[in-house]
Design a protein around this motif. Structure first.
Motif, PDB file in Angstrom:
ATOM      1  N   GLY A  34       0.773  -1.233   0.000  1.00 14.48           N
ATOM      2  CA  GLY A  34       0.000   0.000   0.000  1.00 14.48           C
ATOM      3  C   GLY A  34       0.803   1.280   0.000  1.00 14.48           C
ATOM      4  O   GLY A  34       0.223   2.366   0.069  1.00 14.48           O
ATOM      5  N   GLN A  35       2.129   1.191  -0.081  1.00 10.64           N
ATOM      6  CA  GLN A  35       2.972   2.385  -0.080  1.00 10.64           C
ATOM      7  C   GLN A  35       3.999   2.325  -1.207  1.00 10.64           C
ATOM      8  O   GLN A  35       4.324   1.235  -1.701  1.00 10.64           O
ATOM      9  CB  GLN A  35       3.702   2.529   1.257  1.00 10.64           C
ATOM     10  CG  GLN A  35       2.816   2.930   2.424  1.00 10.64           C
ATOM     11  CD  GLN A  35       3.634   3.259   3.653  1.00 10.64           C
ATOM     12  OE1 GLN A  35       4.437   2.462   4.108  1.00 10.64           O
ATOM     13  NE2 GLN A  35       3.434   4.457   4.191  1.00 10.64           N
ATOM     14  N   PRO A  36       4.569   3.474  -1.610  1.00 15.27           N
ATOM     15  CA  PRO A  36       5.594   3.462  -2.655  1.00 15.27           C
ATOM     16  C   PRO A  36       6.804   2.639  -2.233  1.00 15.27           C
ATOM     17  O   PRO A  36       7.317   2.784  -1.124  1.00 15.27           O
ATOM     18  CB  PRO A  36       5.955   4.955  -2.796  1.00 15.27           C
ATOM     19  CG  PRO A  36       4.742   5.690  -2.322  1.00 15.27           C
ATOM     20  CD  PRO A  36       4.202   4.848  -1.196  1.00 15.27           C
ATOM     21  N   GLY A  37       7.233   1.783  -3.138  1.00 16.78           N
ATOM     22  CA  GLY A  37       8.393   0.940  -2.882  1.00 16.78           C
ATOM     23  C   GLY A  37       9.103   0.636  -4.180  1.00 16.78           C
ATOM     24  O   GLY A  37       8.795   1.221  -5.226  1.00 16.78           O
ATOM     25  N   LEU A  38      10.062  -0.257  -4.125  1.00 18.63           N
ATOM     26  CA  LEU A  38      10.832  -0.621  -5.314  1.00 18.63           C
ATOM     27  C   LEU A  38      10.858  -2.133  -5.494  1.00 18.63           C
ATOM     28  O   LEU A  38      10.850  -2.887  -4.512  1.00 18.63           O
ATOM     29  CB  LEU A  38      12.272  -0.112  -5.206  1.00 18.63           C
ATOM     30  CG  LEU A  38      12.501   1.399  -5.214  1.00 18.63           C
ATOM     31  CD1 LEU A  38      14.000   1.693  -5.075  1.00 18.63           C
ATOM     32  CD2 LEU A  38      11.952   2.038  -6.483  1.00 18.63           C
ATOM     33  N   VAL A  39      10.916  -2.529  -6.752  1.00 18.81           N
ATOM     34  CA  VAL A  39      11.081  -3.936  -7.103  1.00 18.81           C
ATOM     35  C   VAL A  39      12.321  -4.053  -7.976  1.00 18.81           C
ATOM     36  O   VAL A  39      12.498  -3.284  -8.928  1.00 18.81           O
ATOM     37  CB  VAL A  39       9.844  -4.475  -7.863  1.00 18.81           C
ATOM     38  CG1 VAL A  39      10.115  -5.853  -8.441  1.00 18.81           C
ATOM     39  CG2 VAL A  39       8.637  -4.522  -6.935  1.00 18.81           C
ATOM     40  N   ALA A  40      13.192  -4.988  -7.652  1.00 20.19           N
ATOM     41  CA  ALA A  40      14.387  -5.241  -8.458  1.00 20.19           C
ATOM     42  C   ALA A  40      14.185  -6.541  -9.225  1.00 20.19           C
ATOM     43  O   ALA A  40      13.866  -7.574  -8.626  1.00 20.19           O
ATOM     44  CB  ALA A  40      15.622  -5.337  -7.559  1.00 20.19           C
ATOM     45  N   ARG A  41      14.354  -6.458 -10.547  1.00 22.25           N
ATOM     46  CA  ARG A  41      14.182  -7.643 -11.393  1.00 22.25           C
ATOM     47  C   ARG A  41      15.447  -7.905 -12.188  1.00 22.25           C
ATOM     48  O   ARG A  41      16.083  -6.974 -12.681  1.00 22.25           O
ATOM     49  CB  ARG A  41      12.997  -7.461 -12.351  1.00 22.25           C
ATOM     50  CG  ARG A  41      11.644  -7.539 -11.665  1.00 22.25           C
ATOM     51  CD  ARG A  41      10.516  -7.411 -12.656  1.00 22.25           C
ATOM     52  NE  ARG A  41       9.223  -7.440 -11.980  1.00 22.25           N
ATOM     53  CZ  ARG A  41       8.091  -6.997 -12.505  1.00 22.25           C
ATOM     54  NH1 ARG A  41       8.094  -6.502 -13.728  1.00 22.25           N
ATOM     55  NH2 ARG A  41       6.966  -7.056 -11.825  1.00 22.25           N
ATOM     56  N   LEU A  42      15.764  -9.168 -12.309  1.00 23.13           N
ATOM     57  CA  LEU A  42      16.921  -9.593 -13.090  1.00 23.13           C
ATOM     58  C   LEU A  42      16.441 -10.625 -14.098  1.00 23.13           C
ATOM     59  O   LEU A  42      15.888 -11.665 -13.712  1.00 23.13           O
ATOM     60  CB  LEU A  42      17.994 -10.191 -12.174  1.00 23.13           C
ATOM     61  CG  LEU A  42      19.298 -10.625 -12.849  1.00 23.13           C
ATOM     62  CD1 LEU A  42      19.989  -9.420 -13.493  1.00 23.13           C
ATOM     63  CD2 LEU A  42      20.224 -11.287 -11.828  1.00 23.13           C
ATOM     64  N   ASP A  43      16.614 -10.326 -15.377  1.00 26.89           N
ATOM     65  CA  ASP A  43      16.147 -11.207 -16.444  1.00 26.89           C
ATOM     66  C   ASP A  43      14.659 -11.529 -16.296  1.00 26.89           C
ATOM     67  O   ASP A  43      14.225 -12.671 -16.500  1.00 26.89           O
ATOM     68  CB  ASP A  43      16.973 -12.501 -16.465  1.00 26.89           C
ATOM     69  CG  ASP A  43      18.451 -12.252 -16.728  1.00 26.89           C
ATOM     70  OD1 ASP A  43      18.759 -11.296 -17.474  1.00 26.89           O
ATOM     71  OD2 ASP A  43      19.292 -12.988 -16.178  1.00 26.89           O
ATOM     72  N   GLY A  44      13.883 -10.526 -15.884  1.00 29.98           N
ATOM     73  CA  GLY A  44      12.441 -10.694 -15.774  1.00 29.98           C
ATOM     74  C   GLY A  44      11.961 -11.348 -14.496  1.00 29.98           C
ATOM     75  O   GLY A  44      10.757 -11.497 -14.288  1.00 29.98           O
ATOM     76  N   VAL A  45      12.886 -11.716 -13.616  1.00 26.94           N
ATOM     77  CA  VAL A  45      12.535 -12.379 -12.364  1.00 26.94           C
ATOM     78  C   VAL A  45      12.719 -11.402 -11.208  1.00 26.94           C
ATOM     79  O   VAL A  45      13.762 -10.749 -11.097  1.00 26.94           O
ATOM     80  CB  VAL A  45      13.402 -13.632 -12.131  1.00 26.94           C
ATOM     81  CG1 VAL A  45      13.074 -14.272 -10.777  1.00 26.94           C
ATOM     82  CG2 VAL A  45      13.193 -14.632 -13.250  1.00 26.94           C
ATOM     83  N   THR A  46      11.721 -11.300 -10.344  1.00 29.79           N
ATOM     84  CA  THR A  46      11.835 -10.427  -9.176  1.00 29.79           C
ATOM     85  C   THR A  46      12.816 -11.033  -8.182  1.00 29.79           C
ATOM     86  O   THR A  46      12.629 -12.148  -7.708  1.00 29.79           O
ATOM     87  CB  THR A  46      10.462 -10.247  -8.499  1.00 29.79           C
ATOM     88  OG1 THR A  46       9.572  -9.598  -9.416  1.00 29.79           O
ATOM     89  CG2 THR A  46      10.591  -9.385  -7.252  1.00 29.79           C
TER      90      THR A  46
END
Length: 313
Positions: free
Chosen positions: A270-282
């Motif tokens: 429910g809050q702003p955050g970040l997602v890191a993906r490598l080769d399409g995988v989180t």
């Protein structure tokens, strides 16, 4: 702080359709109590199993099926919370609540691109302030009885006599438990304006992508803490990193080691955050706490078993 989908149930149809309609409320309750979507699913299944294990005549005699289901789910959660301390002593590194995406970010109607007609548990959790990561982390510091009494009363608005029936203590004792939990929440939480939170996370993403240590240090509180949760399943530091300089240098090292990582701004609990993906995988999901114009806490989920709700097709 009432959860929109979590008001106390009235009289509902005790048949399969009516009982199934309680799934959302039960999942909301169990996730807040346990901080784990997987455990919440297990609690809901166990609750339903106990309901259908009763003879039909006993089910028909239950005055409030919704209340019965809540009482059972609450007690199952209380038991799990009681044993969680022992389980977490065996956990490798720090244990963090499982992060959840916003409904709009689920893939194809169901995480992982599965059958769009199926309802994903992540879609059942209402994203309000009672699932913000900072809130869930404070709940983790409470005793099981405090947590159950507080969540049932303050979030789900159950009266203390009913809470007492779940916790196994007197209404007066439950009132004291909830009051103690409330003090913990007030002491620990310093909410920032949503727009300011989002702008800081955006600037953080840009600085991290650029490996700009100076910019990262400027966005972090000098005493900021970054807490990872890898479960020992992927390479990661196992203890919190304290201090803006240490955190910034660690983040720059991550970019050096994995230059192909894509950093995306996403809603986390429910809050702003970040997602890191490598080769399409989180590979990581980051939640933030903000105060006085700086980022004070970062919670980085690296454990792949807790990232299943973020897995893209």
């Amino acid at each position: 702080m009432t959860t929109p989908s979590a008001q106390q149930p009235g009289r509902l149809d005790p048949g399969p359709a009516g009982i199934a309609s309680e799934r959302r409320r039960l999942t909301n309750l169990a996730y807040r109590l346990l901080g784990s979507l997987a455990d919440a699913e297990d609690v809901v299944q166990e609750t339903y199993a106990r309901w259908y294990a009763m003879p039909a005549e006993r089910r028909a005699a239950v005055v409030s099926p919704g209340g019965w289901l809540t009482k059972v789910a609450g007690r199952v959660c209380l038991d799990l919370l009681g044993s969680a301390r022992v389980r977490r002593e065996r956990y490798v590194g720090e244990w963090l609540p499982e992060p959840l995406p916003d409904r709009a970010e689920l893939v194809g109607g169901r995480v992982g691109g599965a059958d769009a007609d199926a309802v994903d548990p992540a879609d059942l959790v209402t994203m309000d302030e009672s699932v913000h990561m900072a809130f869930l982390v404070v709940l983790e510091s409470m005793t099981p009885a405090e947590r159950v009494a507080f969540v049932l009363h303050d979030v789900f608005r159950y009266p203390f006599p009913e809470v007492a029936g779940i916790v196994g203590r007197s209404p007066a004792a439950c009132r004291q438990l909830a009051s103690s939990a409330r003090r913990r929440i007030r002491t620990a939480r310093r909410p920032a304006a949503a727009e300011h939170h989002a702008s800081l996370v955006r600037e953080f993403r840009r600085a991290w992508a650029a490996k700009d240590i100076g910019a990262l240090v400027g966005l972090l509180d000098p005493a900021a803490t970054s807490t990872p949760d890898s479960g020992g399943l992927v390479p990661a530091v196992l203890r919190p990193v304290v201090g803006s300089e240490a955190i910034a240098r660690g983040l720059a090292e991550v970019r050096e080691q994995q230059p192909g990582v894509e950093l995306l701004e996403r809603t986390v609990n429910g809050q702003p955050g970040l997602v890191a993906r490598l080769d399409g995988v989180t590979v990581s999901v980051l939640a933030f706490d903000v105060a006085d114009g700086r980022i004070t806490r970062i919670w980085a989920m690296r454990n792949p078993e807790k990232l299943r709700a973020w897995t893209a097709a």
